[in-house]
Design a protein around this motif. Sequence first.
Motif, mmCIF file in Angstrom:
data_model
loop_
_atom_site.group_PDB
_atom_site.id
_atom_site.type_symbol
_atom_site.label_atom_id
_atom_site.label_comp_id
_atom_site.label_asym_id
_atom_site.label_seq_id
_atom_site.Cartn_x
_atom_site.Cartn_y
_atom_site.Cartn_z
ATOM 1 N N ASP A 173 0.823 -1.216 0.000
ATOM 2 C CA ASP A 173 0.000 0.000 0.000
ATOM 3 C C ASP A 173 0.852 1.260 0.000
ATOM 4 O O ASP A 173 0.353 2.351 0.254
ATOM 5 C CB ASP A 173 -0.879 0.051 1.269
ATOM 6 C CG ASP A 173 -1.878 -1.081 1.325
ATOM 7 O OD1 ASP A 173 -2.184 -1.651 0.262
ATOM 8 O OD2 ASP A 173 -2.348 -1.398 2.435
ATOM 9 N N LYS A 174 2.152 1.131 -0.237
ATOM 10 C CA LYS A 174 3.042 2.278 -0.041
ATOM 11 C C LYS A 174 3.077 3.234 -1.250
ATOM 12 O O LYS A 174 3.334 4.411 -1.105
ATOM 13 C CB LYS A 174 4.463 1.797 0.246
ATOM 14 C CG LYS A 174 4.619 1.075 1.572
ATOM 15 C CD LYS A 174 4.809 2.063 2.698
ATOM 16 C CE LYS A 174 5.161 1.404 4.016
ATOM 17 N NZ LYS A 174 4.085 0.571 4.580
ATOM 18 N N PHE A 175 2.914 2.709 -2.421
ATOM 19 C CA PHE A 175 2.901 3.537 -3.633
ATOM 20 C C PHE A 175 4.116 4.438 -3.779
ATOM 21 O O PHE A 175 4.000 5.655 -3.961
ATOM 22 C CB PHE A 175 1.599 4.363 -3.721
ATOM 23 C CG PHE A 175 0.392 3.511 -3.986
ATOM 24 C CD1 PHE A 175 0.039 3.178 -5.286
ATOM 25 C CD2 PHE A 175 -0.372 3.006 -2.938
ATOM 26 C CE1 PHE A 175 -1.060 2.367 -5.537
ATOM 27 C CE2 PHE A 175 -1.461 2.190 -3.175
ATOM 28 C CZ PHE A 175 -1.821 1.873 -4.478
ATOM 29 N N CYS A 176 5.297 3.863 -3.696
ATOM 30 C CA CYS A 176 6.494 4.611 -4.067
ATOM 31 C C CYS A 176 6.325 5.022 -5.533
ATOM 32 O O CYS A 176 5.805 4.228 -6.341
ATOM 33 C CB CYS A 176 7.738 3.753 -3.891
ATOM 34 S SG CYS A 176 7.985 3.255 -2.179
ATOM 35 N N ALA A 177 6.762 6.218 -5.870
ATOM 36 C CA ALA A 177 6.389 6.806 -7.165
ATOM 37 C C ALA A 177 6.952 6.052 -8.371
ATOM 38 O O ALA A 177 6.471 6.216 -9.487
ATOM 39 C CB ALA A 177 6.856 8.255 -7.209
ATOM 40 N N PHE A 178 7.973 5.195 -8.140
ATOM 41 C CA PHE A 178 8.615 4.487 -9.256
ATOM 42 C C PHE A 178 8.095 3.069 -9.431
ATOM 43 O O PHE A 178 8.475 2.400 -10.382
ATOM 44 C CB PHE A 178 10.135 4.421 -9.021
ATOM 45 C CG PHE A 178 10.500 3.913 -7.644
ATOM 46 C CD1 PHE A 178 10.491 2.564 -7.373
ATOM 47 C CD2 PHE A 178 10.810 4.800 -6.623
ATOM 48 C CE1 PHE A 178 10.790 2.098 -6.100
ATOM 49 C CE2 PHE A 178 11.119 4.343 -5.346
ATOM 50 C CZ PHE A 178 11.105 2.976 -5.090
ATOM 51 N N CYS A 179 7.281 2.571 -8.511
ATOM 52 C CA CYS A 179 7.133 1.119 -8.346
ATOM 53 C C CYS A 179 5.789 0.579 -8.833
ATOM 54 O O CYS A 179 4.737 1.163 -8.566
ATOM 55 C CB CYS A 179 7.323 0.774 -6.875
ATOM 56 S SG CYS A 179 7.294 -0.997 -6.572
ATOM 57 N N VAL A 180 5.834 -0.566 -9.507
ATOM 58 C CA VAL A 180 4.614 -1.176 -10.048
ATOM 59 C C VAL A 180 3.932 -2.133 -9.074
ATOM 60 O O VAL A 180 2.800 -2.542 -9.311
ATOM 61 C CB VAL A 180 4.904 -1.993 -11.334
ATOM 62 C CG1 VAL A 180 5.167 -1.100 -12.508
ATOM 63 C CG2 VAL A 180 6.038 -2.984 -11.124
ATOM 64 N N VAL A 181 4.633 -2.487 -7.985
ATOM 65 C CA VAL A 181 4.105 -3.547 -7.117
ATOM 66 C C VAL A 181 2.677 -3.283 -6.621
ATOM 67 O O VAL A 181 1.828 -4.175 -6.673
ATOM 68 C CB VAL A 181 5.084 -3.844 -5.953
ATOM 69 C CG1 VAL A 181 4.439 -4.687 -4.869
ATOM 70 C CG2 VAL A 181 6.332 -4.542 -6.491
ATOM 71 N N PRO A 182 2.355 -2.063 -6.153
ATOM 72 C CA PRO A 182 0.986 -1.853 -5.682
ATOM 73 C C PRO A 182 -0.066 -2.095 -6.774
ATOM 74 O O PRO A 182 -1.213 -2.408 -6.464
ATOM 75 C CB PRO A 182 0.980 -0.384 -5.236
ATOM 76 C CG PRO A 182 2.413 -0.102 -4.914
ATOM 77 C CD PRO A 182 3.198 -0.881 -5.920
ATOM 78 N N TYR A 183 0.341 -1.963 -8.044
ATOM 79 C CA TYR A 183 -0.595 -2.189 -9.143
ATOM 80 C C TYR A 183 -0.629 -3.663 -9.562
ATOM 81 O O TYR A 183 -1.680 -4.205 -9.878
ATOM 82 C CB TYR A 183 -0.228 -1.310 -10.346
ATOM 83 C CG TYR A 183 -0.010 0.136 -9.945
ATOM 84 C CD1 TYR A 183 -1.105 0.999 -9.743
ATOM 85 C CD2 TYR A 183 1.266 0.628 -9.702
ATOM 86 C CE1 TYR A 183 -0.902 2.309 -9.331
ATOM 87 C CE2 TYR A 183 1.479 1.935 -9.292
ATOM 88 C CZ TYR A 183 0.391 2.770 -9.110
ATOM 89 O OH TYR A 183 0.585 4.061 -8.698
ATOM 90 N N GLY A 204 7.492 -11.299 1.715
ATOM 91 C CA GLY A 204 6.400 -10.375 1.473
ATOM 92 C C GLY A 204 6.972 -9.153 0.800
ATOM 93 O O GLY A 204 8.125 -8.790 1.069
ATOM 94 N N GLN A 205 6.213 -8.516 -0.079
ATOM 95 C CA GLN A 205 6.714 -7.298 -0.719
ATOM 96 C C GLN A 205 6.975 -6.235 0.330
ATOM 97 O O GLN A 205 7.806 -5.359 0.163
ATOM 98 C CB GLN A 205 5.695 -6.766 -1.729
ATOM 99 C CG GLN A 205 5.920 -7.262 -3.128
ATOM 100 C CD GLN A 205 5.124 -8.516 -3.398
ATOM 101 O OE1 GLN A 205 4.132 -8.780 -2.708
ATOM 102 N NE2 GLN A 205 5.528 -9.286 -4.367
ATOM 103 N N ASN A 206 6.196 -6.331 1.408
ATOM 104 C CA ASN A 206 6.317 -5.377 2.498
ATOM 105 C C ASN A 206 6.195 -6.149 3.789
ATOM 106 O O ASN A 206 5.304 -5.924 4.590
ATOM 107 C CB ASN A 206 5.160 -4.391 2.389
ATOM 108 C CG ASN A 206 5.626 -3.001 2.624
ATOM 109 O OD1 ASN A 206 6.518 -2.779 3.442
ATOM 110 N ND2 ASN A 206 5.037 -2.079 1.925
HETATM 111 FE FE1 SF4 Z 1 7.644 1.024 -2.415
HETATM 112 FE FE2 SF4 Z 1 8.545 -1.493 -2.006
HETATM 113 FE FE3 SF4 Z 1 5.892 -0.992 -2.022
HETATM 114 FE FE4 SF4 Z 1 7.299 -0.852 -4.299
HETATM 115 S S1 SF4 Z 1 6.922 -2.687 -3.058
HETATM 116 S S2 SF4 Z 1 5.739 0.626 -3.570
HETATM 117 S S3 SF4 Z 1 9.274 -0.055 -3.555
HETATM 118 S S4 SF4 Z 1 7.412 -0.196 -0.535
#
Ligand code: SF4
Length: 440
Positions: free
Chosen positions: A160-170, A202-204
């Motif tokens: 749920d963090k939505f770092c501006a570069f990252c696709v994981v939340p999507y 876990g991703q997080n």
């Molecule tokens: Fe940020 Fe990691 Fe979540 Fe990606 S997976 S949005 S890098 S915290």
Amino acid sequence: MSDRKKLFIKTYGCQMNVYDSERMAASLDKAGYDQTDEVAEADMVLLNTCHIREKAAEKVYSELGRIKELRVAKPDLKIGVAGCVAQAEGEEIVRRQPAVDLVVGPQAYHNLPAMLDALKPGKPVINTDFPAEDKFDHLPDDRRARRAPSAFLTVQEGCDKFCAFCVVPYTRGAEVSRPVARILSEAKDLVSRGVAEITLLGQNVNAYHGEGPDGEMGLAALIRALAEIEGLERIRFTTSHPNDMEDDLIAAHGEIDKLMPYLHLPVQSGSDSVLKAMNRKHTAESYFTLIERIRAARPDIALSGDFIVGFPGETEADFQATLDLVERVEYAQAFSFKYSARPGTPAADREEVPEDVKSERLARLQALLLQQQRAFQESVVGRVLPVLLEKPGRKDGQLIGKSPYLQAVHLDAAPELIGTIQQVRIVSSKSNSLSGELMG
Ligand code: SF4
Ligand code: 5AD
């Protein structure tokens, strides 16, 4: 002749995908497939894809183009795409490569056998749903096979963090934690099959908050419960976000012997303005203070990180701040990448740092990180460390094991010792591994 078929899985990316590939192989085992290492003899090819870095989708399409050629010799070959590219691209995959039969997102792997049953010629089956239920409920009940001494266990998925570069939340969706009881029973099962070390995935992972017997439990409480399992000797976890390093998790590093002294804690940048633009919600100083607290709890902890250079807007001074942070922290291990725009993420529309600047910065950062890695490797030479012996080495009579600090150790030892922890004197250090001798 056996009517069992052959399955070839190619896994890209993170440990989560390695784990998922094992689970897919286990569920397709029930559907009559044995795994093979030879793509040419496969009746089904599955690409378990990763979307985190550049041109991931393009690479998958070109790989699919090659795999399609195998149909000349094997007209019935089934082709599937799993993982984060499958999740992100969905139906687009079969539009661009009609040879694909199956597109399956990470939350739908338990449906693979049913998807295979539903397959009809020329009619691909696509499943990229995010169901509310636990996909791991559907794991096949396979308690016979012995396992390697070290295993992964997924406890949490999504972010749920939505770092501006990252696709994981999507691609992986919102954060979901598995209930404690399920994790404990899977861990006990792994231990009964010879596993001595479990890495919680876990991703997080440190945002874990699973349902326990008396309400929600965080990662530290989960680790404490796992540490009670007899025969489970080592516990690790990855990947963590600095903002979720709660006090009890920091304390756990000093209190739980089975929790290994190694922490992967990505910081991405040492510049506060870049961190802000990345939506990281921490500063370089707050990260460094956190590191000091973790080191106070466990002084010998080996630290690892992820870095991105050339994030949009990064100046030379910002980059210098990253080098300064690395100098202060002193990493045992690190992963560093040039920023690459991921379509659909907030940073994708921002003006990019020129490629040659990115390359030059990456080279400078990697030189510093390499120096620190070497220094860390050298620092254990002469020490006696408990090493988990994991597998045969390349040379006869040699085994490869792992130190508490996640270093590979080569040593002469009998194969019967695989799966045990032995005291090993570290005698020398090479770039990627250590050599040791069993203490008599
Ligand atoms: Fe940020 Fe990691 Fe979540 Fe990606 S997976 S949005 S890098 S915290
Ligand atoms: N560009 C470069 N590196 C990235 N990472 C994630 N997204 C990107 C991107 N768009 C890196 C981060 C993360 C690691 C798994 O991959 O450093 O921590």
